[in-house]
Write a protein that holds these residues in place. Sequence first.
Motif, PDB file in Angstrom:
ATOM      1  N   GLY A  55       0.850  -1.096   0.096  1.00 29.91           N
ATOM      2  CA  GLY A  55       0.092  -0.159   0.287  1.00 29.91           C
ATOM      3  C   GLY A  55       1.074   1.414   0.208  1.00 29.91           C
ATOM      4  O   GLY A  55       0.346   2.047  -0.134  1.00 29.91           O
ATOM      5  N   PHE A  56       1.893   1.262  -0.372  1.00 30.94           N
ATOM      6  CA  PHE A  56       2.918   2.338   0.121  1.00 30.94           C
ATOM      7  C   PHE A  56       3.702   2.711  -1.312  1.00 30.94           C
ATOM      8  O   PHE A  56       3.121   1.614  -2.784  1.00 30.94           O
ATOM      9  CB  PHE A  56       4.791   2.214   0.479  1.00 30.94           C
ATOM     10  CG  PHE A  56       4.404   1.892   2.173  1.00 30.94           C
ATOM     11  CD1 PHE A  56       4.547   3.005   2.479  1.00 30.94           C
ATOM     12  CD2 PHE A  56       4.678   0.399   2.327  1.00 30.94           C
ATOM     13  CE1 PHE A  56       4.762   2.578   4.246  1.00 30.94           C
ATOM     14  CE2 PHE A  56       4.768   0.204   3.406  1.00 30.94           C
ATOM     15  CZ  PHE A  56       4.951   1.197   4.156  1.00 30.94           C
ATOM     16  N   ARG A  57       3.239   4.540  -1.421  1.00 29.94           N
ATOM     17  CA  ARG A  57       3.550   4.807  -3.180  1.00 29.94           C
ATOM     18  C   ARG A  57       5.469   5.212  -2.839  1.00 29.94           C
ATOM     19  O   ARG A  57       5.494   5.871  -1.764  1.00 29.94           O
ATOM     20  CB  ARG A  57       2.405   6.529  -2.849  1.00 29.94           C
ATOM     21  CG  ARG A  57       3.358   6.795  -4.401  1.00 29.94           C
ATOM     22  CD  ARG A  57       2.986   8.443  -4.250  1.00 29.94           C
ATOM     23  NE  ARG A  57       3.201   9.390  -5.459  1.00 29.94           N
ATOM     24  CZ  ARG A  57       3.269  10.339  -4.932  1.00 29.94           C
ATOM     25  NH1 ARG A  57       2.284  11.364  -4.939  1.00 29.94           N
ATOM     26  NH2 ARG A  57       3.652  11.474  -6.027  1.00 29.94           N
ATOM     27  N   VAL A  58       5.865   3.951  -3.766  1.00 30.66           N
ATOM     28  CA  VAL A  58       7.430   4.417  -3.441  1.00 30.66           C
ATOM     29  C   VAL A  58       7.777   5.213  -4.422  1.00 30.66           C
ATOM     30  O   VAL A  58       8.042   5.065  -4.941  1.00 30.66           O
ATOM     31  CB  VAL A  58       7.478   2.989  -3.171  1.00 30.66           C
ATOM     32  CG1 VAL A  58       9.238   2.816  -3.298  1.00 30.66           C
ATOM     33  CG2 VAL A  58       6.619   1.969  -2.407  1.00 30.66           C
ATOM     34  N   VAL A  59       8.945   6.046  -3.874  1.00 32.66           N
ATOM     35  CA  VAL A  59      10.026   7.016  -4.810  1.00 32.66           C
ATOM     36  C   VAL A  59      11.236   6.009  -4.282  1.00 32.66           C
ATOM     37  O   VAL A  59      11.538   6.551  -2.715  1.00 32.66           O
ATOM     38  CB  VAL A  59       9.619   7.928  -4.016  1.00 32.66           C
ATOM     39  CG1 VAL A  59      10.723   9.609  -4.780  1.00 32.66           C
ATOM     40  CG2 VAL A  59       8.127   8.490  -4.085  1.00 32.66           C
ATOM     41  N   ARG A  60      12.305   5.791  -4.883  1.00 30.30           N
ATOM     42  CA  ARG A  60      13.475   5.828  -5.009  1.00 30.30           C
ATOM     43  C   ARG A  60      14.143   6.236  -5.516  1.00 30.30           C
ATOM     44  O   ARG A  60      13.421   7.172  -7.083  1.00 30.30           O
ATOM     45  CB  ARG A  60      13.835   4.218  -6.213  1.00 30.30           C
ATOM     46  CG  ARG A  60      14.408   3.755  -7.059  1.00 30.30           C
ATOM     47  CD  ARG A  60      13.942   2.678  -7.773  1.00 30.30           C
ATOM     48  NE  ARG A  60      14.116   2.111  -8.439  1.00 30.30           N
ATOM     49  CZ  ARG A  60      15.223   1.413  -9.856  1.00 30.30           C
ATOM     50  NH1 ARG A  60      14.954   0.420  -8.849  1.00 30.30           N
ATOM     51  NH2 ARG A  60      14.962   1.379 -11.019  1.00 30.30           N
ATOM     52  N   PHE A  61      15.401   7.455  -5.470  1.00 28.23           N
ATOM     53  CA  PHE A  61      16.331   8.281  -6.416  1.00 28.23           C
ATOM     54  C   PHE A  61      17.395   7.905  -6.458  1.00 28.23           C
ATOM     55  O   PHE A  61      18.204   7.689  -5.332  1.00 28.23           O
ATOM     56  CB  PHE A  61      15.536   9.639  -5.699  1.00 28.23           C
ATOM     57  CG  PHE A  61      15.819  10.378  -4.522  1.00 28.23           C
ATOM     58  CD1 PHE A  61      16.755  10.565  -4.039  1.00 28.23           C
ATOM     59  CD2 PHE A  61      15.086   9.271  -3.132  1.00 28.23           C
ATOM     60  CE1 PHE A  61      16.927  11.019  -2.723  1.00 28.23           C
ATOM     61  CE2 PHE A  61      15.500  10.031  -2.190  1.00 28.23           C
ATOM     62  CZ  PHE A  61      15.915  10.254  -1.488  1.00 28.23           C
ATOM     63  N   ASP A  62      18.274   9.013  -7.005  1.00 38.37           N
ATOM     64  CA  ASP A  62      19.262   8.984  -7.573  1.00 38.37           C
ATOM     65  C   ASP A  62      19.818  10.400  -6.205  1.00 38.37           C
ATOM     66  O   ASP A  62      19.359  11.014  -6.240  1.00 38.37           O
ATOM     67  CB  ASP A  62      20.234   8.905  -8.811  1.00 38.37           C
ATOM     68  CG  ASP A  62      20.165   7.936  -9.503  1.00 38.37           C
ATOM     69  OD1 ASP A  62      20.289   6.809  -8.866  1.00 38.37           O
ATOM     70  OD2 ASP A  62      20.307   8.279 -10.264  1.00 38.37           O
ATOM     71  N   ASN A  63      21.053  10.362  -5.314  1.00 34.23           N
ATOM     72  CA  ASN A  63      21.390  11.506  -4.701  1.00 34.23           C
ATOM     73  C   ASN A  63      22.488  12.056  -5.890  1.00 34.23           C
ATOM     74  O   ASN A  63      22.823  11.903  -6.763  1.00 34.23           O
ATOM     75  CB  ASN A  63      22.646  10.804  -3.424  1.00 34.23           C
ATOM     76  CG  ASN A  63      21.278  10.033  -1.859  1.00 34.23           C
ATOM     77  OD1 ASN A  63      20.714  10.551  -1.098  1.00 34.23           O
ATOM     78  ND2 ASN A  63      21.724   8.575  -1.723  1.00 34.23           N
ATOM     79  N   ARG A  64      22.074  13.411  -4.559  1.00 31.62           N
ATOM     80  CA  ARG A  64      23.685  13.939  -6.131  1.00 31.62           C
ATOM     81  C   ARG A  64      24.367  13.792  -6.245  1.00 31.62           C
ATOM     82  O   ARG A  64      25.160  12.854  -4.605  1.00 31.62           O
ATOM     83  CB  ARG A  64      23.477  15.500  -5.132  1.00 31.62           C
ATOM     84  CG  ARG A  64      23.881  15.893  -3.958  1.00 31.62           C
ATOM     85  CD  ARG A  64      24.016  17.006  -2.955  1.00 31.62           C
ATOM     86  NE  ARG A  64      23.451  18.130  -2.769  1.00 31.62           N
ATOM     87  CZ  ARG A  64      23.823  19.066  -2.568  1.00 31.62           C
ATOM     88  NH1 ARG A  64      24.626  19.656  -2.488  1.00 31.62           N
ATOM     89  NH2 ARG A  64      22.060  19.883  -2.780  1.00 31.62           N
ATOM     90  N   ASP A  65      25.703  14.182  -6.884  1.00 28.05           N
ATOM     91  CA  ASP A  65      26.195  13.636  -7.344  1.00 28.05           C
ATOM     92  C   ASP A  65      26.749  11.949  -7.497  1.00 28.05           C
ATOM     93  O   ASP A  65      27.255  11.254  -7.822  1.00 28.05           O
ATOM     94  CB  ASP A  65      27.901  13.679  -6.227  1.00 28.05           C
ATOM     95  CG  ASP A  65      28.749  14.491  -6.693  1.00 28.05           C
ATOM     96  OD1 ASP A  65      28.840  15.295  -7.980  1.00 28.05           O
ATOM     97  OD2 ASP A  65      29.348  14.890  -4.957  1.00 28.05           O
TER      98      ASP A  65
END
Length: 305
Positions: A55-65
């Motif tokens: 039930g999560f809206r999952v967000v994955r992302f690249d950190n800066r650099d």
Amino acid sequence: MAGLSEERLAPVNGIEIAYQEVGERDGEPLLLVMGLGTQMLAWDEQFCELLAGKGFRVVRFDNRDIGHSTMLDAAGTPKRADLFLGRRGSAAYLLSDMAADTVGLMDHLGIPSAHIAGASMGGMIGQTLAIEHAERVRSLVSIMSTTGSRRVGTPTLKSFGLMLAKAPRSRDEFVERIVKTFSVIGSPAYPADQTRLRQMAGEMYERSHNPRGVLRQMHAISASGDRTAALRKLDLPVTVIHGTRDPLVRPSGGRATARAIPGARLRVVEGMGHDLPREIWPVFTDEIAATASRAGWQPRVKQPA
């Protein structure tokens, strides 16, 4: 939303942060924050989908650099002495700036507050986010991370040496370096799938390879100092997960984190090193859901067939 979304760029704090998401738009927001020199791909797509299924809206992302997020090469490469001594004045940025990037991404996505799960440096960013932007964090899961104190969580000489080894120059060298690294820091009880590990390493190299960015991230860690006193003031559901066989952030780092945060739950995983083995994904996903539940959220209940 079935499967990960296409990759997008969010304008954040004068840079761009690359991200993907999976899950229903009205799902409980959960941001996954990755560690040092590691792209968002390390949050495996199937792992993200398991969380979306709860039930999560999952967000994955690249950190800066790292990855497809902005590289700050104009800031130069930190000197070894500055990096080791944690000299704040010469750091290109701090963990506070990386936490602010996370807040900026939430703003871009229209997310007022979210649950945060961070691995290694991602756990440090999550801790900093909870300290400096408390109103934006519903719950926190800090995985294989530490407090910033130099007295706890210190790496073994062998694992630390790998972090400072000369950067590989080719795809093949990079893949072999990743394989060697995880032979040292990986989970003894849960050996890595070598085929999958090599495939992911190749994907990361082809997507983006910038060793100077990794050094700037390392400097951000060393220059950000000890969070212990600030962690004692946190008031939110927190779970700390740490493996008994972690040589890069030794278990004392996880224990110190849990001791510092009032009411924090410590989950020690036997045989786990400094990675996210598929065999214990249920541990991570269940603990993330349970921690969110302590913040008042109710996981999605599967309907009988």
